[in-house]
Design an enzyme around this catalytic site. Structure first.
Site, PDB file in Angstrom:
ATOM      1  N   ARG A 117       0.832  -1.204   0.000  1.00 12.47           N
ATOM      2  CA  ARG A 117       0.000   0.000   0.000  1.00 12.47           C
ATOM      3  C   ARG A 117       0.864   1.250   0.000  1.00 12.47           C
ATOM      4  O   ARG A 117       0.571   2.225  -0.697  1.00 12.47           O
ATOM      5  CB  ARG A 117      -0.936  -0.010   1.211  1.00 12.47           C
ATOM      6  N   HIS A 168       0.645   4.112  -2.831  1.00 16.36           N
ATOM      7  CA  HIS A 168       0.305   5.487  -2.489  1.00 16.36           C
ATOM      8  C   HIS A 168       1.467   6.434  -2.769  1.00 16.36           C
ATOM      9  O   HIS A 168       1.244   7.624  -2.989  1.00 16.36           O
ATOM     10  CB  HIS A 168      -0.120   5.576  -1.023  1.00 16.36           C
ATOM     11  N   ASN A 198      -4.585   8.839   2.846  1.00 15.89           N
ATOM     12  CA  ASN A 198      -3.625   8.123   3.680  1.00 15.89           C
ATOM     13  C   ASN A 198      -4.056   8.010   5.133  1.00 15.89           C
ATOM     14  O   ASN A 198      -3.291   7.498   5.959  1.00 15.89           O
ATOM     15  CB  ASN A 198      -2.256   8.810   3.629  1.00 15.89           C
ATOM     16  N   HIS A 212      -5.692  -6.702  -3.184  1.00 11.63           N
ATOM     17  CA  HIS A 212      -6.651  -6.868  -2.097  1.00 11.63           C
ATOM     18  C   HIS A 212      -6.972  -8.341  -1.856  1.00 11.63           C
ATOM     19  O   HIS A 212      -7.935  -8.655  -1.161  1.00 11.63           O
ATOM     20  CB  HIS A 212      -7.933  -6.085  -2.383  1.00 11.63           C
TER      21      HIS A 212
END
Length: 325
Positions: free
Chosen positions: A54, A58, A86, A183
């Protein structure tokens, strides 16, 4: 020759500055160091791998893969960690541990942006997913972009806004579906999907694309908005293709997951079916899309710096890391 030409077209001119052997002479044990630290983190926190991938995602979606997501508030730095996209992001201490291990052996050589890229790869590999050859040579930004972090893809978004955000960084529908496959492991807080249980979008009814039995299971598990639930209810800690079979059964956890399969006429439906048909098909596409994402607008050459501490920029005039090529 044909393959090399294809790769050049796929990754663009910026990738020519990133190479697989960037640290061969200056930090030859880098992959082993990072893998060891990733394995150690996962042994004590099964969510560690998902946290690391992640961070890489990001980072790359906000002003490119430059380590800016790791910068904390400081004079002149409005941290991306404060951005809407975030909120609740975790794992900075895991990145710290990996970076410390790298610095111990190769001080001032490896950027935080490259650490994130390699840690994401090792996280997937360690938990049963595909491996790929990470390209290196990214440098770290001395700035952050809080506004960009506010505009990260949201768990509440429908398909078209998601596609536009991916297109803005050079990623297409196939990349969207493949990268969403991350995911297949990790957890989400209930606040990000509990709005699907009742009065979905002001309808007074549950989200019709959420399987009723699964909805009841989620409602029982969500004691409050901070409770965390597995993304994948079948094999929650293994990197596999079950993310897609879950979507096909209306068991995608987030709105942004399920819309990939449940948006009428969407081009993503066929991609979900294809990637869900065979694990090898998903793994091959995930490799390509991860490399492609990892090469979004990197800082290279004399741009940026090699941060010693991923949470803050180097002091000007002090030891700022050195070039390796």
């Amino acid at each position: 020759m044909g393959l090399l030409f294809f790769l050049a077209l796929l990754f663009g001119a910026s990738c020519a500055q990133l190479t697989e052997n960037f640290y061969d002479q200056t930090c030859p044990r880098l992959p082993n160091i990072v893998r060891q630290e990733v394995k150690r983190a996962i042994e004590t926190d099964i969510r560690a791998g998902a946290k690391l991938i992640r961070f890489h995602f990001h980072d790359c979606f906000v002003q490119g893969c430059d380590g800016s997501v790791l910068l904390e508030d400081a004079p002149g730095i409005d941290s991306e960690l404060n951005g809407q996209g975030n909120l609740g992001i975790q794992g900075l201490e895991i990145v710290d541990a990996i970076k410390a291990a790298v610095e111990s052996e190769c001080p001032g050589v490896v950027s935080c942006a490259d650490v994130l890229a390699l840690a994401a790869k090792q996280s997937v590999d360690v938990q049963g997913g595909p491996s790929w050859r990470v390209l290196f040579g990214r440098r770290d930004s001395r700035t952050a972009n809080r506004t960009g972090a506010d505009e990260l893809p949201s768990p509440f978004e429908t398909l078209e806004p998601l596609k536009k955000k991916f297109e803005a960084v050079g990623l297409d529908s196939t990349d969207l579906v493949a990268l969403s496959g991350a995911h297949t492991f990790g957890r989400s807080r209930c606040m990000f999907f509990s709005g699907r249980f009742s009065n979905f979008n002001g309808t007074g009814q549950p989200d019709p694309t959420l399987d009723p039995a699964y909805r009841q299971e989620l409602e029982r598990g969500c004691t409050d908005g901070e409770t965390r639930v597995n993304f994948d209810p079948t094999t929650p800690d293994t990197f596999d293709k079950n993310y897609y079979t879950n979507l096909q059964a209306n068991r995608g956890l987030l709105t942004s997951d399920q819309v990939l399969f449940s948006t009428p006429g969407a081009d993503t439906i066929e991609i979900v079916n294809r990637l869900g048909s065979r694990e090898g098909t998903f793994f091959r596409q995930f490799r390509v899309s991860m490399i492609k994402m990892g090469n979004i607008r990197p800082l290279t050459g004399n741009q940026g710096e090699i941060r010693r501490n991923c949470r803050r920029v180097n002091e000007l005039g002090g030891e700022a890391g050195h070039d390796v090529m």
